[in-house]
Design a protein around this motif. Structure first.
Motif, PDB file in Angstrom:
ATOM      1  N   GLY A  69       0.924  -1.268   0.067  1.00 25.13           N
ATOM      2  CA  GLY A  69       0.292  -0.008   0.361  1.00 25.13           C
ATOM      3  C   GLY A  69       1.403   0.845  -0.301  1.00 25.13           C
ATOM      4  N   ASP A  70       0.779   2.527   0.632  1.00 27.24           N
ATOM      5  CA  ASP A  70       0.523   3.620   0.423  1.00 27.24           C
ATOM      6  C   ASP A  70       2.498   3.586   1.263  1.00 27.24           C
ATOM      7  OD1 ASP A  70      -0.052   6.425   2.237  1.00 27.24           O
ATOM      8  OD2 ASP A  70       1.694   6.145   1.165  1.00 27.24           O
ATOM      9  N   THR A  71       3.503   3.661   0.544  1.00 23.16           N
ATOM     10  CA  THR A  71       5.281   4.184   0.266  1.00 23.16           C
ATOM     11  C   THR A  71       5.288   5.024   2.002  1.00 23.16           C
ATOM     12  OG1 THR A  71       4.864   5.457  -1.208  1.00 23.16           O
ATOM     13  CG2 THR A  71       5.008   2.853  -1.526  1.00 23.16           C
ATOM     14  N   LEU A  72       4.663   5.122   1.692  1.00 23.10           N
ATOM     15  CA  LEU A  72       5.069   6.434   3.386  1.00 23.10           C
ATOM     16  C   LEU A  72       4.282   6.487   4.689  1.00 23.10           C
ATOM     17  CD1 LEU A  72       6.700   8.679   4.437  1.00 23.10           C
ATOM     18  CD2 LEU A  72       4.733  10.437   4.311  1.00 23.10           C
ATOM     19  N   VAL A  73       4.926   5.526   5.631  1.00 19.11           N
ATOM     20  CA  VAL A  73       4.564   5.141   6.733  1.00 19.11           C
ATOM     21  C   VAL A  73       4.287   5.064   7.892  1.00 19.11           C
ATOM     22  CG1 VAL A  73       4.146   2.810   5.638  1.00 19.11           C
ATOM     23  CG2 VAL A  73       6.401   3.236   6.958  1.00 19.11           C
ATOM     24  N   GLN A  74       3.895   5.531   8.780  1.00 26.72           N
ATOM     25  CA  GLN A  74       3.598   6.330  10.367  1.00 26.72           C
ATOM     26  C   GLN A  74       4.073   5.268  10.888  1.00 26.72           C
ATOM     27  OE1 GLN A  74       4.314   9.622  10.423  1.00 26.72           O
ATOM     28  NE2 GLN A  74       3.602   9.964   8.502  1.00 26.72           N
ATOM     29  N   GLY A  75       4.944   5.674  11.949  1.00 23.42           N
ATOM     30  CA  GLY A  75       5.234   4.904  13.169  1.00 23.42           C
ATOM     31  C   GLY A  75       4.806   5.023  14.782  1.00 23.42           C
ATOM     32  N   ILE A  76       5.388   4.733  15.403  1.00 20.88           N
ATOM     33  CA  ILE A  76       5.034   5.512  16.418  1.00 20.88           C
ATOM     34  C   ILE A  76       6.551   6.584  17.577  1.00 20.88           C
ATOM     35  CG2 ILE A  76       3.541   3.175  17.615  1.00 20.88           C
ATOM     36  CD1 ILE A  76       6.323   2.534  19.110  1.00 20.88           C
ATOM     37  N   LYS A  77       6.373   7.194  18.155  1.00 18.36           N
ATOM     38  CA  LYS A  77       6.601   8.425  18.380  1.00 18.36           C
ATOM     39  C   LYS A  77       7.285   9.333  17.415  1.00 18.36           C
ATOM     40  CE  LYS A  77       9.089   4.875  21.901  1.00 18.36           C
ATOM     41  NZ  LYS A  77      10.777   4.431  22.031  1.00 18.36           N
ATOM     42  N   GLY A  78       5.851   9.612  16.192  1.00 21.24           N
ATOM     43  CA  GLY A  78       5.906  10.773  15.439  1.00 21.24           C
ATOM     44  C   GLY A  78       7.152  10.518  13.953  1.00 21.24           C
ATOM     45  N   PHE A  79       7.707   9.272  14.220  1.00 19.34           N
ATOM     46  CA  PHE A  79       9.233   8.362  13.413  1.00 19.34           C
ATOM     47  C   PHE A  79       8.116   7.986  11.708  1.00 19.34           C
ATOM     48  CE2 PHE A  79      13.057   8.213  14.593  1.00 19.34           C
ATOM     49  CZ  PHE A  79      12.826   7.928  16.746  1.00 19.34           C
ATOM     50  N   GLU A  80       8.515   8.114  11.174  1.00 13.86           N
ATOM     51  CA  GLU A  80       7.908   7.500   9.741  1.00 13.86           C
ATOM     52  C   GLU A  80       9.013   7.439   8.738  1.00 13.86           C
ATOM     53  OE1 GLU A  80       6.084  11.070   8.091  1.00 13.86           O
ATOM     54  OE2 GLU A  80       8.149  11.477   6.791  1.00 13.86           O
ATOM     55  N   ALA A  81       8.491   6.565   8.042  1.00 16.61           N
ATOM     56  CA  ALA A  81       9.253   5.777   6.553  1.00 16.61           C
ATOM     57  C   ALA A  81       9.275   5.846   5.352  1.00 16.61           C
ATOM     58  CB  ALA A  81       9.804   4.451   6.888  1.00 16.61           C
ATOM     59  N   GLU A  82       9.793   5.876   4.556  1.00 20.99           N
ATOM     60  CA  GLU A  82       9.294   6.105   2.938  1.00 20.99           C
ATOM     61  C   GLU A  82      10.093   4.864   2.505  1.00 20.99           C
ATOM     62  OE1 GLU A  82       9.580   9.059   0.656  1.00 20.99           O
ATOM     63  OE2 GLU A  82       8.503   8.300  -0.930  1.00 20.99           O
ATOM     64  N   PHE A  83       8.984   3.645   1.553  1.00 21.02           N
ATOM     65  CA  PHE A  83       9.526   2.726   1.156  1.00 21.02           C
ATOM     66  C   PHE A  83       9.438   3.266  -0.600  1.00 21.02           C
ATOM     67  CE2 PHE A  83      10.543  -0.896  -1.030  1.00 21.02           C
ATOM     68  CZ  PHE A  83       8.788  -1.300  -2.115  1.00 21.02           C
ATOM     69  N   LYS A  84      10.647   2.805  -1.083  1.00 17.64           N
ATOM     70  CA  LYS A  84      11.361   3.520  -2.553  1.00 17.64           C
ATOM     71  C   LYS A  84      11.852   1.975  -3.918  1.00 17.64           C
ATOM     72  CE  LYS A  84      12.314   8.342  -1.691  1.00 17.64           C
ATOM     73  NZ  LYS A  84      12.724   8.933  -1.390  1.00 17.64           N
ATOM     74  N   ARG A  85      10.915   1.679  -3.951  1.00 21.03           N
ATOM     75  CA  ARG A  85      11.073   0.087  -4.699  1.00 21.03           C
ATOM     76  C   ARG A  85      12.409   0.530  -5.472  1.00 21.03           C
ATOM     77  NH1 ARG A  85       8.165  -3.911  -5.766  1.00 21.03           N
ATOM     78  NH2 ARG A  85       6.566  -3.181  -4.681  1.00 21.03           N
ATOM     79  N   SER A  86      12.456   1.459  -6.296  1.00 17.43           N
ATOM     80  CA  SER A  86      13.350   1.965  -7.140  1.00 17.43           C
ATOM     81  C   SER A  86      14.976   2.202  -6.838  1.00 17.43           C
ATOM     82  CB  SER A  86      13.435   3.205  -8.099  1.00 17.43           C
ATOM     83  OG  SER A  86      13.446   4.717  -7.235  1.00 17.43           O
ATOM     84  N   GLN A  87      14.890   2.480  -5.124  1.00 17.84           N
ATOM     85  CA  GLN A  87      16.183   2.490  -4.823  1.00 17.84           C
ATOM     86  C   GLN A  87      16.464   1.170  -3.664  1.00 17.84           C
ATOM     87  OE1 GLN A  87      16.474   6.841  -3.406  1.00 17.84           O
ATOM     88  NE2 GLN A  87      15.359   7.554  -4.750  1.00 17.84           N
ATOM     89  N   SER A  88      15.722   0.888  -4.078  1.00 17.73           N
ATOM     90  CA  SER A  88      15.382  -0.441  -3.033  1.00 17.73           C
ATOM     91  C   SER A  88      15.860  -0.499  -1.235  1.00 17.73           C
ATOM     92  CB  SER A  88      16.676  -1.678  -3.286  1.00 17.73           C
ATOM     93  OG  SER A  88      16.587  -2.425  -4.281  1.00 17.73           O
ATOM     94  N   SER A  89      15.207   0.681  -1.002  1.00 15.54           N
ATOM     95  CA  SER A  89      15.517   1.917   0.303  1.00 15.54           C
ATOM     96  C   SER A  89      14.057   1.886   1.584  1.00 15.54           C
ATOM     97  CB  SER A  89      15.970   2.975  -0.010  1.00 15.54           C
ATOM     98  OG  SER A  89      15.108   3.771  -0.118  1.00 15.54           O
ATOM     99  N   PHE A  90      14.364   1.452   2.290  1.00 16.55           N
ATOM    100  CA  PHE A  90      13.452   1.944   3.640  1.00 16.55           C
ATOM    101  C   PHE A  90      13.950   3.239   4.227  1.00 16.55           C
ATOM    102  CE2 PHE A  90       9.568   1.911   5.089  1.00 16.55           C
ATOM    103  CZ  PHE A  90       9.179   0.742   6.120  1.00 16.55           C
ATOM    104  N   ASN A  91      14.199   4.219   4.412  1.00 13.41           N
ATOM    105  CA  ASN A  91      14.942   5.331   5.292  1.00 13.41           C
ATOM    106  C   ASN A  91      13.993   5.724   6.788  1.00 13.41           C
ATOM    107  OD1 ASN A  91      16.724   5.183   3.781  1.00 13.41           O
ATOM    108  ND2 ASN A  91      16.992   6.975   2.515  1.00 13.41           N
ATOM    109  N   LEU A  92      13.799   5.588   7.530  1.00 13.17           N
ATOM    110  CA  LEU A  92      13.663   6.527   8.373  1.00 13.17           C
ATOM    111  C   LEU A  92      13.453   7.788   9.062  1.00 13.17           C
ATOM    112  CD1 LEU A  92      12.362   5.245  11.241  1.00 13.17           C
ATOM    113  CD2 LEU A  92      14.164   4.933  12.817  1.00 13.17           C
ATOM    114  N   ARG A  93      13.009   8.552   9.493  1.00  9.43           N
ATOM    115  CA  ARG A  93      12.853   9.653   9.355  1.00  9.43           C
ATOM    116  C   ARG A  93      12.170  10.175  10.549  1.00  9.43           C
ATOM    117  NH1 ARG A  93      12.242  10.285   2.689  1.00  9.43           N
ATOM    118  NH2 ARG A  93       9.302  10.460   4.086  1.00  9.43           N
ATOM    119  N   LYS A  94      12.682  11.203  10.903  1.00  3.78           N
ATOM    120  CA  LYS A  94      11.611  11.929  12.208  1.00  3.78           C
ATOM    121  C   LYS A  94      12.134  13.311  11.902  1.00  3.78           C
ATOM    122  CE  LYS A  94      10.572  11.892  17.137  1.00  3.78           C
ATOM    123  NZ  LYS A  94      10.674  11.303  18.369  1.00  3.78           N
TER     124      LYS A  94
END
Lengths: 113, 113
Positions: free
Chosen positions: A53-78
């Motif tokens: 589904g949505d490639t931008l996922v929200q988590g606990i403690k204000g964190f989010e991560a974005e799945f980028k298939r083209s870059q094979s990445s799943f970086n965590l951000r705050k």
């Protein structure tokens, strides 16, 4: 074979600054992706996960991560780091109907006052 | 919130001795796992367990290791004759089903002298 790379072993950011922790994975099909955090003396706490589904996922403690298939990445951000975010962060990947995770080597986050 | 618990938190043993690490998974979970993290290295999968039998194991999980669910709540990892290289943090995890999020315990730090 599946693998996960976290290129940054240690990161130091100032409190209130933004944060991005990198995670790259190697897997042939659509992966199931996770971020866990480990505070000293604590277990691995789930921050967020991506299954589909949505490639931008929200988590606990204000964190989010974005799945980028083209870059094979799943970086965590705050957007704004708090001193209590100082911990070690692990990215993990599982295959469809997985029975095990593959973990990255972790990134230790220090937060300067 | 339900959580996975592990005992002991720390264990020191002599090489060649047997150790048993204990875990209480989340009560409605059906899949159980052991992972380990040697200091400075990645978290590695050891074994998964379902319906009272091993469903998958890694090459690390040799004949020195065994797992058991002795009753309705505990899940144990036994190392029959410990070696120096078994020194690590051992994590237990559980999930509701295969392909579901795994929830981790706080870990047992094992030191083999």
């Amino acid at each position: 074979a599946q693998s996960v790379t976290q290129p940054d072993i240690h990161i130091t950011v100032s409190e209130g600054a933004s944060l991005e922790l990198r995670c790259n994975y190697s897997y042939g099909a659509t992966p199931y992706l996770f971020w866990y955090v480990q505070s000293p003396g604590q277990g691995l706490q789930l921050l967020l996960k991506y299954f589909s589904g949505d490639t931008l996922v929200q988590g606990i403690k204000g964190f989010e991560a974005e799945f980028k298939r083209s870059q094979s990445s799943f970086n965590l951000r705050k957007p704004s780091v708090h001193w209590s975010d100082a911990a070690e962060y692990f990215c993990a990947v599982g295959a469809y109907n997985f029975n095990k995770f593959y973990f990255g080597s972790g990134t230790k986050l220090n937060v300067k006052p | 919130e339900p959580e996975v618990t592990q005992t002991p938190s720390h264990q020191v043993t002599q090489m060649g001795q047997e150790v048993i690490l204990r875990c209480v998974p989340i009560s409605n979970h059906l899949y159980f796992y052991w992972y380990r993290q040697i200091l400075g290295q990645k978290v590695e999968f050891l074994v998964s367990f379902y319906n009272n039998e091993i469903s998958e194991k890694s090459e690390i999980f040799d004949d020195q290791f065994s797992v058991e669910r002795p009753d309705g709540s505990n899940f144990t990892l036994k190392i029959r004759s410990t070696k120096l290289e078994d020194s690590a943090m051992y994590f237990c995890a559980s999930s509701e089903g295969r392909g579901e999020t795994q929830y981790f315990g706080p870990g047992t730090r094992l030191l083999v002298l």
